[in-house]
Design a protein around this motif. Structure first.
Motif, short mmCIF file in Angstrom:
data_model
loop_
_atom_site.label_atom_id
_atom_site.label_comp_id
_atom_site.label_asym_id
_atom_site.label_seq_id
_atom_site.Cartn_x
_atom_site.Cartn_y
_atom_site.Cartn_z
N SER A 4 0.81 -1.21 0.00
CA SER A 4 0.00 0.00 0.00
C SER A 4 0.85 1.26 0.00
O SER A 4 0.39 2.33 -0.40
N ALA A 5 2.10 1.15 0.45
CA ALA A 5 2.97 2.33 0.55
C ALA A 5 3.80 2.56 -0.71
O ALA A 5 4.51 3.55 -0.80
N LYS A 6 3.71 1.67 -1.70
CA LYS A 6 4.63 1.76 -2.84
C LYS A 6 4.38 2.97 -3.73
O LYS A 6 5.23 3.33 -4.54
N TYR A 7 3.21 3.61 -3.61
CA TYR A 7 2.93 4.77 -4.46
C TYR A 7 3.47 6.07 -3.87
O TYR A 7 3.41 7.11 -4.51
N ASP A 8 3.98 6.02 -2.65
CA ASP A 8 4.66 7.18 -2.07
C ASP A 8 6.09 7.21 -2.56
O ASP A 8 6.82 6.22 -2.42
N LEU A 59 3.12 1.65 5.70
CA LEU A 59 2.04 2.44 6.29
C LEU A 59 1.74 1.92 7.69
O LEU A 59 1.82 0.72 7.95
N MET A 60 1.36 2.84 8.57
CA MET A 60 0.85 2.42 9.88
C MET A 60 -0.44 1.63 9.68
O MET A 60 -0.67 0.60 10.31
N THR A 61 -1.30 2.11 8.76
CA THR A 61 -2.52 1.40 8.37
C THR A 61 -2.91 1.83 6.97
O THR A 61 -2.62 2.95 6.55
N ASN A 62 -3.57 0.96 6.24
CA ASN A 62 -4.13 1.35 4.94
C ASN A 62 -5.64 1.57 5.03
O ASN A 62 -6.30 1.76 4.02
#
Length: 436
Positions: A10-14, A56-59
């Motif tokens: 979920s964090a890969k787009y940052d 991410l801490m959460t998605n």
């Protein structure tokens, strides 16, 4: 591990491919340090490839931004880490030499303040309990109370507030839960805190450092009809007003179906993203202004030429320039001459007159520069400056190749789609030989 799989995906787009910009020595009894040349998914000054744990801490998120894969209306697997789990993962991965720092962001849990409290708790455990001295990049949540943002900045090396979309209109259509003011307000606060902290450090030796590596932001490219001209003007304003270290551009990858977004089969505009990074470099290091590179009549960059070459072609009246006399600022505007080669030219011509051979040794890309310079009052011998010759020389091999030759594909021995194009008898013979 299942949570980690979900939340790293979920964090890969940052985007966070940046130099850390922070130096910190490891304390007695602590673990890890930060060096200014440490960068995500790239190389340190000594040649080591290093990386950050991006998670991410959460998605889970209470917002419904149309472009975001983690929006509340999207059907996806949800997970959340506790602050203790984030701290433990970071320390375990660091001990195993998997990572050299942490990039921590989060969806919005309940509200911005509660989410920021969870981020602070995780960083507090790392810094004060585990004595972690490595690099930490954290995303500040728009709408968070100033007191919480101040606490967060004292625990992180770099902070960032994603502006995401380049215009107020686009933000209103695709991210109705966010506003331009809610994004710019924490940017201004972070800048003020960094400025205050700089003076505190001068007065007090042991003053805590607030986001010593500065702040950055990210813009999505291609999700809305905003032009390169709009994006570049916003970029220039953000650098000037908020003192950002970097602005990242992320080519929009269609991940959700929405009437206001490109269709799922649309390819990410990677070349456009690349041109914006090149233009960003010109603003930061080459003395260009946004209005020089684009205007309302030509609002987008030429995909075949980099912005500097495109500007030079449109301002042919300013060239050629005499390499032995023009000031440093003019050298930076010549295609094929970068910051380092311009510095070398200024230094070398103090002791002698330069010719084309000397320029090549100094690192000048003569294939491009030769059309815009003279040495000792003369252009390169035998040089023909025609419109087509100029364009072909300024285009890189990758950009020029589609126009020079057809694209061929290696024949496969195992793919029957190639056999379908052969005569029936020949195909049958090949299949017979393959089976034998």
């Amino acid at each position: 591990m299942e949570k980690l799989e979900i939340l790293t995906a979920s964090a890969k787009y940052d985007v966070a491919c940046t130099s850390s910009g922070s130096d910190r020595k490891s304390q007695a009894g602590g673990m890890g340090n930060a060096v200014s040349m440490g960068i995500c998914h790239s190389f340190a000054a000594d040649g080591r490839c290093i990386s950050l744990l991006k998670v991410l801490m959460t998605n889970s998120c209470v917002y419904d931004c149309a472009y975001c894969v983690n929006r509340k209306s999207n059907q996806t697997r949800r997970a959340a880490f506790t602050p203790e789990e984030i701290a433990d993962l970071t320390m375990q991965f660091y001990r195993r030499n998997y990572i050299e720092g942490l990039f921590l962001s989060s969806g919005i849990m309940r509200n911005p303040d509660y989410t920021t409290e969870q981020l602070i708790a995780a960083l507090h455990l790392l810094r004060n309990v585990h004595k972690f001295g490595g690099y930490i990049h954290v995303k500040a949540i728009p709408g968070t109370d100033e007191v919480l943002l101040s606490r967060l900045g004292l625990l992180a090396d770099r902070m960032s507030v994603n502006i995401e979309l380049p215009s107020k209109e686009s933000l209103g259509r695709l991210a109705p839960d966010k506003s331009k003011q809610s994004i710019l307000k924490p940017m201004g606060l972070i800048k003020e805190k960094i400025t205050e902290n700089s003076s505190d450090i001068v007065k007090y030796n042991h003053a805590p450092r607030f986001s010593p590596a500065g702040q950055s932001t990210q813009m999505i490219v291609g999700a809305t009809p905003d032009t390169d001209y709009q994006i570049l003007n916003l970029t220039e304003g953000l650098y000037r007003k908020y003192g950002l270290k970097r602005i990242f551009y992320s080519a929009y990858t269609p991940v959700v179906e929405h009437s206001l977004l490109p269709s799922l089969d649309t390819k990410p505009p990677l070349l456009r993203e690349h041109r914006l990074y090149q233009a960003d470099w010109l603003l930061r290091f080459y003395g260009f202004q946004a209005k020089e590179l684009l205007d309302e009549a030509s609002p987008n960059f030429n995909p075949l030429l980099d912005p500097k070459c495109s500007w030079a072609i449109n301002h042919r009246e300013q060239f050629p320039v005499e390499i032995n006399r023009v000031p440093y600022e003019t050298l930076l505007r010549v295609p094929g001459i970068g910051v380092r080669s311009a510095q070398r030219i200024v230094k070398a011509r103090r002791v002698g007159t330069l010719d084309f051979y000397a320029l090549k040794k100094l690192g000048v890309v003569l294939k491009r520069a030769q059309f815009f310079i003279t040495c000792r009052g003369k252009m390169l011998e035998g040089l023909k400056v025609g419109e087509h010759t100029l364009l072909r020389s300024l285009m890189s091999g990758q950009e020029l190749s589609p126009f020079l030759q057809p694209q061929y594909e290696q024949l496969s021995l195992f793919d029957d789609t190639y056999l379908a194009a052969l005569p029936a008898a020949g195909a049958a013979g090949l299949r017979k030989g393959e089976s034998s």
